[in-house]
Design an enzyme around this catalytic site. Structure first.
Site, PDB file in Angstrom:
ATOM      1  N   ARG A  41       0.776  -1.275   0.005  1.00  0.00           N
ATOM      2  CA  ARG A  41      -0.052  -0.109   0.042  1.00  0.00           C
ATOM      3  C   ARG A  41       0.765   1.300   0.145  1.00  0.00           C
ATOM      4  O   ARG A  41       0.554   2.175  -0.785  1.00  0.00           O
ATOM      5  CB  ARG A  41      -0.824  -0.155   1.169  1.00  0.00           C
ATOM      6  CG  ARG A  41      -2.071  -1.265   1.136  1.00  0.00           C
ATOM      7  CD  ARG A  41      -2.929  -1.006   2.319  1.00  0.00           C
ATOM      8  NE  ARG A  41      -2.793  -1.628   3.654  1.00  0.00           N
ATOM      9  CZ  ARG A  41      -3.164  -2.743   3.872  1.00  0.00           C
ATOM     10  NH1 ARG A  41      -3.888  -3.716   2.951  1.00  0.00           N
ATOM     11  NH2 ARG A  41      -2.882  -3.437   4.804  1.00  0.00           N
ATOM     12  N   PHE A  91     -11.813  -3.874  -6.001  1.00  0.00           N
ATOM     13  CA  PHE A  91     -11.773  -4.877  -4.756  1.00  0.00           C
ATOM     14  C   PHE A  91     -11.416  -3.980  -3.520  1.00  0.00           C
ATOM     15  O   PHE A  91     -10.186  -4.598  -2.875  1.00  0.00           O
ATOM     16  CB  PHE A  91     -11.067  -6.143  -5.056  1.00  0.00           C
ATOM     17  CG  PHE A  91     -11.412  -6.507  -6.198  1.00  0.00           C
ATOM     18  CD1 PHE A  91     -12.745  -7.587  -6.504  1.00  0.00           C
ATOM     19  CD2 PHE A  91     -10.714  -6.555  -7.336  1.00  0.00           C
ATOM     20  CE1 PHE A  91     -12.947  -8.010  -7.621  1.00  0.00           C
ATOM     21  CE2 PHE A  91     -10.955  -6.955  -8.639  1.00  0.00           C
ATOM     22  CZ  PHE A  91     -12.153  -7.931  -8.799  1.00  0.00           C
ATOM     23  N   ASP A 122     -16.316  -2.006  -4.609  1.00  0.00           N
ATOM     24  CA  ASP A 122     -16.202  -3.299  -3.822  1.00  0.00           C
ATOM     25  C   ASP A 122     -17.530  -3.926  -4.004  1.00  0.00           C
ATOM     26  O   ASP A 122     -18.591  -3.058  -4.022  1.00  0.00           O
ATOM     27  CB  ASP A 122     -15.944  -3.467  -2.288  1.00  0.00           C
ATOM     28  CG  ASP A 122     -15.126  -4.632  -1.913  1.00  0.00           C
ATOM     29  OD1 ASP A 122     -14.234  -5.095  -1.800  1.00  0.00           O
ATOM     30  OD2 ASP A 122     -16.338  -5.561  -1.555  1.00  0.00           O
ATOM     31  N   ASP A 127      -6.703  -5.544  -6.228  1.00  0.00           N
ATOM     32  CA  ASP A 127      -6.622  -6.435  -5.275  1.00  0.00           C
ATOM     33  C   ASP A 127      -7.698  -7.186  -5.054  1.00  0.00           C
ATOM     34  O   ASP A 127      -8.477  -7.384  -4.102  1.00  0.00           O
ATOM     35  CB  ASP A 127      -6.070  -5.643  -3.945  1.00  0.00           C
ATOM     36  CG  ASP A 127      -5.912  -6.342  -2.817  1.00  0.00           C
ATOM     37  OD1 ASP A 127      -5.434  -7.376  -2.830  1.00  0.00           O
ATOM     38  OD2 ASP A 127      -5.977  -5.656  -1.441  1.00  0.00           O
ATOM     39  N   CYS A 161      -3.685 -13.366  -4.359  1.00  0.00           N
ATOM     40  CA  CYS A 161      -3.238 -13.772  -2.969  1.00  0.00           C
ATOM     41  C   CYS A 161      -3.604 -15.374  -3.043  1.00  0.00           C
ATOM     42  O   CYS A 161      -3.925 -15.940  -1.954  1.00  0.00           O
ATOM     43  CB  CYS A 161      -4.274 -13.095  -2.155  1.00  0.00           C
ATOM     44  SG  CYS A 161      -6.033 -13.213  -2.430  1.00  0.00           S
TER      45      CYS A 161
END
Length: 399
Positions: A213, A229, A251, A300, A340
């Site tokens: 970040r 996201f 989101d 993300d 991720c």
């Protein structure tokens, strides 16, 4: 006396290379009586001792090693050494006001996560054997922190992940000790957040992206930024604090968007950073059709796959989302993109992004490649500890 587990000839390659797991199909025999969750001694086919770990016949990961020493007692002193080593490592590698204090196998406490949010701990137990030590380990964590003048006012358990079902365990959540306000204020990179340790995703906040970040800030000064996201707005707020002129965070979760808006207000960024509840896959083509362009686009997404069986669909998802994002980046702008998913390894992720760029006739100039924050250490040979891949690219038109 501990029961003894003998491996088949030729098996245990992962453990011998430095990993922590032994699978069900690697075991030849078990001698002595033991219940699931008990500590057992592990030996190779020829009797060579490989260490001690806890057994669970309900899990394909049949044994999770606790130590390489077969004569090591797994007692309070042993656990204290493990916890102290984990904390000393964090003090040397990360800012510790909020950090992942114990990261399972990578801290040699397999199956246990402990996150520190200011003066609150959140624990997640994912394996039967470590569950038996959970209360003791939390007590030790509090004592070790107290030695450094850090007093923990409360502990919340978030052992509600589906993977516990694979261990034959129920999903549980709740206070470990006295109750407290579960919306915990923290500050990370100078950004203020309210972390909902009770209802937020996972343990309440994604600490693994802490320095990623921070890495996007330089390119966000004076920029028009799209954060996809956004969850509780962390990348968007870092962009806003860096001096972006306009930030849109998106989101699909209405709850997450409301939390993100609260966090924007906490930082005085509500006029610069706004949020939208929408499906990113549906929104990006609409923005492109409307002629919208951004100086920085951030992706993300959640893990598109949590197993090898669904990796093909995951590749399609990552390719599609990156392709759509690149269309929205102005010539010479920047794309920050990540995965991720442990099963989406770095080679496959890189190949997928490259394909996406080719499909939309964009050239990528790599600025940085990063992984998870150091408080989520990557233990070599324990592949499950390496999961976050994070790229920053400059996106340029073909010329």
């Amino acid at each position: 006396m501990s029961a003894i587990v003998i491996l088949k000839k030729g098996e245990g390659r992962t453990v011998k290379a430095g990993g922590m797991w032994i699978y069900d199909n690697e075991i030849d025999t078990i001698t002595g009586s033991c219940a699931d969750g008990d500590i057992v001694i592990v030996k190779d086919f020829d009797g060579y001792p490989l260490g001690k770990g806890f057994l669970n016949r309900h899990s394909k990961i049949r044994i999770r090693l606790m130590t390489r020493r077969a004569d090591q007692e797994i007692d309070r002193e042993f656990l204290t050494e493990r916890v102290r080593a984990a904390w000393e490592y964090r003090k040397k590698t990360v800012e510790t006001d909020s950090c992942r204090l114990i990261f399972g196998e990578a801290d040699f406490l397999p199956g246990l996560i402990v996150d520190k949010f200011s003066d609150v701990l959140v624990a997640e137990s994912l394996a039967l054997g470590i569950d038996r030590f959970k209360t003791t380990i939390i007590e030790i964590v509090k004592q070790v922190l107290k030695e450094d003048g850090i007093f923990i006012r409360g502990v919340y358990e978030r052992s509600d992940a589906k993977v516990r079902l694979n261990e034959g365990m129920e999903r549980v959540k709740g206070f470990l000790g006295e109750e407290f306000d579960t919306k915990v204020p923290i500050t990370e990179n100078g950004v203020k957040y309210l972390v909902d340790v009770k209802e937020g995703q996972k343990t309440g906040f994604f600490l693994d992206q802490k320095y990623n970040r921070l890495a996007i800030r330089r390119m966000c000064r004076g920029a028009r930024v799209l954060d996809c996201f956004t969850h509780t707005g962390s990348f968007a707020l870092n962009a806003g604090l860096a001096g972006a002129r306009e930030v849109l965070g998106v989101d699909t979760s209405d709850t997450a968007v409301r939390q993100a808006e609260e966090n924007a207000a906490l930082n005085g960024l509500e006029k610069t950073v706004r949020f939208l509840c929408a499906d990113v896959f549906e929104l990006l083509p609409q923005l492109a059709e409307a002629g919208e362009r951004y100086d920085v686009v951030i992706l993300d997404p959640p893990a598109f796959t949590k197993s090898r069986s669904s990796i093909k669909n995951a590749v399609k998802g990552y390719r599609e989302i990156n392709l759509r994002a690149m269309k929205l980046v102005r010539d010479g702008g920047f794309l920050a993109t990540c995965s991720c998913s442990h099963f989406m390894d770095d080679e496959l992720f890189t190949k997928t992004i490259h394909q996406a760029a080719g499909n939309v006739h964009k050239r990528l100039r790599q600025v940085e490649y990063r992984t998870q924050s150091p408080d989520h250490p990557i233990l070599w040979a324990a592949d499950e500890s390496y999961y976050l891949k994070f790229y920053i690219f400059q996106v340029v038109d073909e010329r």
